[in-house]
Write an enzyme that holds these catalytic residues in place. Structure first.
Site, PDB file in Angstrom:
ATOM      1  N   GLU A   1     -69.652  33.817  13.422  1.00  0.00           N
ATOM      2  CA  GLU A   1     -69.219  34.995  12.654  1.00  0.00           C
ATOM      3  C   GLU A   1     -70.184  35.366  11.535  1.00  0.00           C
ATOM      4  OE1 GLU A   1     -67.064  32.579  13.490  1.00  0.00           O
ATOM      5  OE2 GLU A   1     -65.636  33.597  14.797  1.00  0.00           O
TER       6      GLU A   1
ATOM      7  N   ALA B   1     -58.302  38.498  12.669  1.00  0.00           N
ATOM      8  CA  ALA B   1     -58.743  38.808  11.305  1.00  0.00           C
ATOM      9  C   ALA B   1     -59.226  37.551  10.579  1.00  0.00           C
ATOM     10  CB  ALA B   1     -57.602  39.459  10.524  1.00  0.00           C
TER      11      ALA B   1
ATOM     12  N   PHE C   1     -60.895  35.193  11.602  1.00  0.00           N
ATOM     13  CA  PHE C   1     -62.261  34.790  11.931  1.00  0.00           C
ATOM     14  C   PHE C   1     -63.267  35.410  10.955  1.00  0.00           C
ATOM     15  CE2 PHE C   1     -60.844  34.243  16.653  1.00  0.00           C
ATOM     16  CZ  PHE C   1     -60.052  33.174  16.273  1.00  0.00           C
TER      17      PHE C   1
ATOM     18  N   HIS D   1     -53.649  31.771  12.667  1.00  0.00           N
ATOM     19  CA  HIS D   1     -53.949  32.959  13.472  1.00  0.00           C
ATOM     20  C   HIS D   1     -52.898  34.056  13.305  1.00  0.00           C
ATOM     21  CE1 HIS D   1     -56.127  29.682  15.573  1.00  0.00           C
ATOM     22  NE2 HIS D   1     -56.971  30.604  15.959  1.00  0.00           N
TER      23      HIS D   1
END
Lengths: 326, 343
Positions: free
Chosen positions: A56, A80, A82, A125
């Site tokens: 990322e 989001a 990540f 998550h």
């Protein structure tokens, strides 16, 4: 003319149309474009559509570099959270260069990320982290709640000359809606009034908009007329429409899936307390997630989330139909 | 590197039983999606195909050693002695779950067995394991930490940053990179520069001046010997090792991702579903480590076919009991959602 599409396909339609319109738009991320027969690869080729490793910091950092060099990258981030792996790039890089360069460079990119997946995705998550970005000058934050807005806001995000965090709610993924054909742009900073009413204003975002509309329907049968406002973009935030509504109703309930102090609701409450105080006939009430890491187990997850019943109870409180308690 | 403890017959049979327990547990998890729809939520990842690597690695640990894993975390605690009943109850979100129903499949933790906590974010556990190894170094009692992660994680900054520090500080840790050929739905050669250039991923160790070795992770004895030597090296203060353990994931990355209302299930493996390469998957099945190890033990006379069948029956009963226990365990009190936010 319009056609019906699931929420997620409406986003897709906007990206495709923008890529057709402007060949500087790039689209990349993990686990996409891995085979030759994927539609994006087929349509736009592997220069513009590319799979990345799970990296990322590089994905978002490279989007910034490519944007500074004249392209308009859309980064597919899936979750989001990540983005949190690359927090520096999102918060302290992308939005800074415009100002730091004295207006010489621009960083037009879109970080596309799903959020709020309270479907058993547990602690890492499921977060509703949009408000984390809304106070960062230079960054724009988009949170659509309908398929039409999902399309129109994505198109606007791609054309915007600034970094945009585009947050789509995972629980809305397969929700269908009417979507205008062809080019369709929804301006940033213009809230939508989803339902008009004279007694109480509800401001809700993302998935909670439909919960608020459900509560409003229920309350209408009790004779309480609720106005439901969907800001659509958290940054810029359309405080004008919210204040106008509160001026009319005198009562405000804020609904947000985020935890209380990390919510857009709290920011909006501050704005209304400062600029709309004289309109208020009752204290502002916030319906947010409870301050917990989202639990895996279904009844626990449901318990910490805002829902229709909690919204109804909050509205009853502000109209005096139920006692106001801290 | 010094050789680890010789494996005797009992230890080999124990290893086989642990492999079978992992396979059976994961099969039961998978079947739950069909037999008890809605019981498992969110995203679940299975270790079938990794059993030899998991057991061969865990078997090298002493009682005080610790380990960290990934969201694909069911196998390690099973081999380490964690109660499968509590694990299944956790995956079902129940009160008697290992993490009280709050963590779920991706976040198993059993500190009493050296399993300190599991992150669901790719590569996030690598620095955690490295920090635990630092703690072990400070404590000075000869503890070692095993750090399991996937090939995909090695492209995160957290991987490079952690391995550099571990080598620099000579931390007592072994990095076990399970290379199953896929990062989610992406093939390794599509996202890894070493692989794309025809090299093994263990060459990454060179960048950090630590030993790097690539092994057949489907052979539990090879894994045991390699990881065992690395553990001995770490324990003696010589620092970390990177082991690339090659294997093939026999299930899809995880169950389908869908909002509530859509029944969840495990799709076909990506080789079939996405890349149109069923022959690749068939070949992988031929190399399935569980029947291969059974065949080898029987051929070597370490195990008779009858004994192997007895083990299989025992394991089936054990995992059936885990399913039953999980289904019968009640949901936690909702207020417990707030009980563990702070220590």
């Amino acid at each position: 003319m319009a056609h019906e599409l699931p929420f997620i396909a409406a986003i897709d339609e906007a990206i495709r149309l923008e890529m057709e319109r402007d060949d500087t738009v790039l689209y990349f991320g993990q686990n996409m474009a891995t085979t030759e027969n994927e539609p994006y690869v087929d349509a736009f080729g592997k220069d513009r559509v590319r799979v990345t490793p799970i990296s990322e910091t590089a994905e978002i950092g490279m989007a910034i570099g490519a944007a500074m060099a004249g392209f308009r990258p859309v980064v597919e981030l899936y979750m989001a959270e990540f983005m949190l792996v690359a927090m520096d790039q999102v918060i302290n890089e992308a939005p800074r260069f415009r100002a730091m360069s004295g207006g010489q460079v621009k960083v037009p990119l879109v970080l596309k990320a799903g959020f709020g997946f309270t479907a058993g995705w547990a602690g890492q998550h499921t977060g509703t982290i949009g408000a984390m970005f809304m106070g960062v000058p230079g960054l724009k934050v988009v949170m659509p709640s309908t398929a039409a807005d999902a399309k129109g806001l994505m198109a606007t995000a791609i054309r915007d000359d600034n970094p945009v965090v585009y947050l789509h709610h995972y629980l809305l993924t397969l929700e269908h809606g009417e979507v205008p054909d062809g080019e369709y742009l929804v301006p940033f900073g213009e809230a939508a009034i989803r339902r008009e009413g004279s007694d109480v204003t509800i401001v809700a975002t993302g998935w909670t908009v439909d919960r608020a509309l459900g509560a409003a329907e229920q309350l209408a049968s009790e004779g309480i007329q609720v106005e439901v406002i969907d800001p659509r973009t958290l940054a810029p935030l359309d405080t004008h429409t919210i204040l106008e509504s509160v001026d009319k109703t005198g009562r405000l309930v804020l609904v947000d899936q985020a935890t209380r102090h990390a919510s857009a609701a709290t920011v909006i409450a501050g704005e209304v307390a400062e600029h709309g105080f004289s309109s208020l006939k009752a204290p502002i009430v916030q319906v947010t997630a409870l301050d917990a890491t989202i639990p895996y187990s279904e009844p626990l997850e449901a318990w910490v989330m805002p829902n229709e019943d909690k919204i109804v109870a909050a509205v009853q409180r502000v109209v005096g139909a139920a006692p106001v308690t801290a | 590197m010094s050789a680890p403890v010789e494996l005797d017959r009992d230890r080999l049979v124990w290893m086989y039983e642990q492999m079978l327990r992992i396979r059976e547990f994961e099969e039961r998890v998978k079947r739950t999606f069909i037999e008890h729809p809605g019981v498992i939520r969110g995203h679940t990842h299975l270790a079938d195909g990794a059993e030899a690597s998991i057991v061969g690695s865990i078997a090298t640990l002493g009682p005080q050693d610790q380990f960290f894993a990934t969201y694909r975390c069911h196998g390690y605690p099973l081999a380490r002695g964690t109660d499968p009943k509590a694990m299944m109850a956790e995956i079902y979100g129940r009160k008697d779950g290992l993490c009280k129903g709050i963590g779920g499949s991706m976040h198993l933790a059993d500190p009493s067995n050296g399993f300190l906590g599991t992150s669901g974010i790719v590569a996030a556990g690598i620095p955690h394991a490295t920090g635990a190894a630092w703690a072990a170094q400070i404590r000075g009692q000869g503890q070692v930490v095993l750090c399991f992660f996937g090939d995909g994680a090695s492209k995160q900054g957290a991987f490079s940053e952690s391995l550099n520090i571990a080598s620099l500080w000579k931390l007592p840790i072994v990095y076990v990179m399970e290379n199953n050929g896929y990062n989610v739905h992406t093939r390794t050669e599509q996202e890894d520069a070493n692989r794309a250039h025809g090299e093994d991923l263990s060459v990454k160790a060179r960048a950090f001046s630590m030993p790097g070795v690539t092994i057949d992770g489907r052979d539990p004895i090879v894994v045991y010997e390699t990881v065992g030597a690395a553990v001995a090296r770490a324990r003696s203060g010589e620092g970390p090792t990177l082991v690339e353990s090659q294997m093939y994931r026999l299930s899809a990355h995880g169950n389908i991702i869908a909002p509530p209302g859509v029944p969840l299930h495990f799709p076909e493996h990506e080789a079939i579903e996405k890349f149109g390469a069923p022959e690749e998957y068939e070949a992988a099945l031929q190399g399935d480590p569980v029947p291969a190890f059974r065949g080898r033990l029987v051929a070597d006379g370490a195990l008779t076919a009858d004994e192997a069948d007895t083990i299989a029956a025992r394991v089936r009963d054990e995992m059936q009991a885990a399913v039953t226990f999980g289904l019968e365990s009640p949901f936690p009190a909702v207020e417990s959602a707030l009980e563990f936010v702070y220590a």
